[in-house]
Design a protein around this motif. Structure first.
Motif, PDB file in Angstrom:
ATOM      1  N   ASP A   1       0.880   2.539  -9.697  1.00  0.00           N
ATOM      2  CA  ASP A   1      -0.777   2.170  -9.339  1.00  0.00           C
ATOM      3  C   ASP A   1      -0.340   1.137  -8.598  1.00  0.00           C
ATOM      4  O   ASP A   1      -1.321   0.130  -8.436  1.00  0.00           O
ATOM      5  N   ASN A   2      -0.637   1.664  -6.751  1.00  0.00           N
ATOM      6  CA  ASN A   2      -0.688   0.996  -5.967  1.00  0.00           C
ATOM      7  C   ASN A   2      -2.006   0.051  -5.906  1.00  0.00           C
ATOM      8  O   ASN A   2      -2.042  -1.192  -5.012  1.00  0.00           O
ATOM      9  N   ALA A   3      -2.830   1.172  -5.601  1.00  0.00           N
ATOM     10  CA  ALA A   3      -4.441   0.724  -5.554  1.00  0.00           C
ATOM     11  C   ALA A   3      -4.790  -0.751  -6.850  1.00  0.00           C
ATOM     12  O   ALA A   3      -4.690  -1.690  -5.909  1.00  0.00           O
ATOM     13  N   LYS A   4      -4.246  -0.571  -8.150  1.00  0.00           N
ATOM     14  CA  LYS A   4      -4.314  -1.883  -8.570  1.00  0.00           C
ATOM     15  C   LYS A   4      -3.201  -2.632  -8.312  1.00  0.00           C
ATOM     16  O   LYS A   4      -3.459  -4.381  -8.197  1.00  0.00           O
ATOM     17  N   ALA A   5      -1.949  -2.546  -7.621  1.00  0.00           N
ATOM     18  CA  ALA A   5      -0.648  -3.751  -7.005  1.00  0.00           C
ATOM     19  C   ALA A   5      -1.601  -4.502  -6.133  1.00  0.00           C
ATOM     20  O   ALA A   5      -1.353  -5.221  -6.687  1.00  0.00           O
TER      21      ALA A   5
ATOM     22  N   LYS B   1       0.779  -1.190  -0.496  1.00  0.00           N
ATOM     23  CA  LYS B   1      -0.024  -0.027   0.089  1.00  0.00           C
ATOM     24  C   LYS B   1       0.800   1.181   0.020  1.00  0.00           C
ATOM     25  O   LYS B   1       0.635   2.073  -0.300  1.00  0.00           O
ATOM     26  N   ASP B   2       1.835   1.114   0.295  1.00  0.00           N
ATOM     27  CA  ASP B   2       3.015   2.095   0.421  1.00  0.00           C
ATOM     28  C   ASP B   2       3.217   2.807  -0.688  1.00  0.00           C
ATOM     29  O   ASP B   2       4.615   1.667  -0.840  1.00  0.00           O
ATOM     30  N   PRO B   3       3.751   3.557  -1.710  1.00  0.00           N
ATOM     31  CA  PRO B   3       4.300   3.950  -2.598  1.00  0.00           C
ATOM     32  C   PRO B   3       5.733   4.269  -2.882  1.00  0.00           C
ATOM     33  O   PRO B   3       6.877   4.313  -3.490  1.00  0.00           O
ATOM     34  N   ALA B   4       5.699   4.653  -1.117  1.00  0.00           N
ATOM     35  CA  ALA B   4       7.189   5.553  -0.720  1.00  0.00           C
ATOM     36  C   ALA B   4       8.318   3.983  -1.130  1.00  0.00           C
ATOM     37  O   ALA B   4       9.518   3.691  -1.021  1.00  0.00           O
ATOM     38  N   LYS B   5       7.531   2.763  -0.626  1.00  0.00           N
ATOM     39  CA  LYS B   5       8.779   1.380  -0.881  1.00  0.00           C
ATOM     40  C   LYS B   5       8.595   0.751  -1.905  1.00  0.00           C
ATOM     41  O   LYS B   5       8.342  -0.360  -1.997  1.00  0.00           O
ATOM     42  N   ASN B   6       7.813   1.170  -2.627  1.00  0.00           N
ATOM     43  CA  ASN B   6       7.873   0.948  -3.951  1.00  0.00           C
ATOM     44  C   ASN B   6       9.006   0.115  -4.895  1.00  0.00           C
ATOM     45  O   ASN B   6       9.131  -1.388  -5.266  1.00  0.00           O
ATOM     46  N   ASP B   7       9.940   0.839  -4.701  1.00  0.00           N
ATOM     47  CA  ASP B   7      11.027   0.150  -5.444  1.00  0.00           C
ATOM     48  C   ASP B   7      11.574  -0.913  -4.659  1.00  0.00           C
ATOM     49  O   ASP B   7      12.326  -1.695  -5.340  1.00  0.00           O
TER      50      ASP B   7
END
Length: 142
Positions: free
Chosen positions: A116-120, A49-55
């Protein structure tokens, strides 16, 4: 006799450590891949849920994808219990299930790269469902 017994007792912890919970089956390469996926998958689920942690999440996704791709051509331990057409159908189903999982992991990777974290998160739910179904069909009960 005492030396043999002492050696057996000394080796016991390492034997148990290799048996993945002390089950009554031989350890397989597929279990290694599934274990690698499981560890990374827990991290993905925690931080999806956390875009800041996408990497970081993408690094875990790469590990899961690699292990899933290796698993496609492996044989589940339950295949030993099958023969003939039943075994052929079992293996075809397993392979198709794993290929579908690899495709979903690719979709997860794409969603994360697009931010797109919602999709993820939605894809993670679908993978979880597929994982439960696959384990029900292709993994012996613990």
């Amino acid at each position: 006799l005492i030396v043999t017994l002492a050696l057996a007792v000394a080796l016991l912890p390492s034997v148990q450590a290799d048996s993945h919970g002390g089950g009554d089956h031989d350890h397989t390469a597929l279990e290694d891949q599934m274990s690698a996926m499981n560890k990374a998958w827990r991290s993905i689920r925690r931080q999806i849920k956390d875009p800041a942690k996408n990497d970081s999440t993408l690094e875990y996704v790469a590990k899961v994808k690699k292990a899933a791709q290796k698993s496609v051509d492996m044989t589940p331990i339950l295949a030993k219990e099958k023969s003939g057409a039943d075994k052929k159908n079992f293996m075809a189903g397993y392979k198709k299930s794993m290929q579908r999982t690899v495709a979903m992991i690719g979709n997860l990777e794409a969603a994360l790269k697009a931010g797109d974290n919602a999709k993820a998160e939605e894809i993670v739910g679908k993978i979880n469902d597929a994982r439960k179904e696959g384990h029900g069909k292709y993994k012996p009960e613990d």
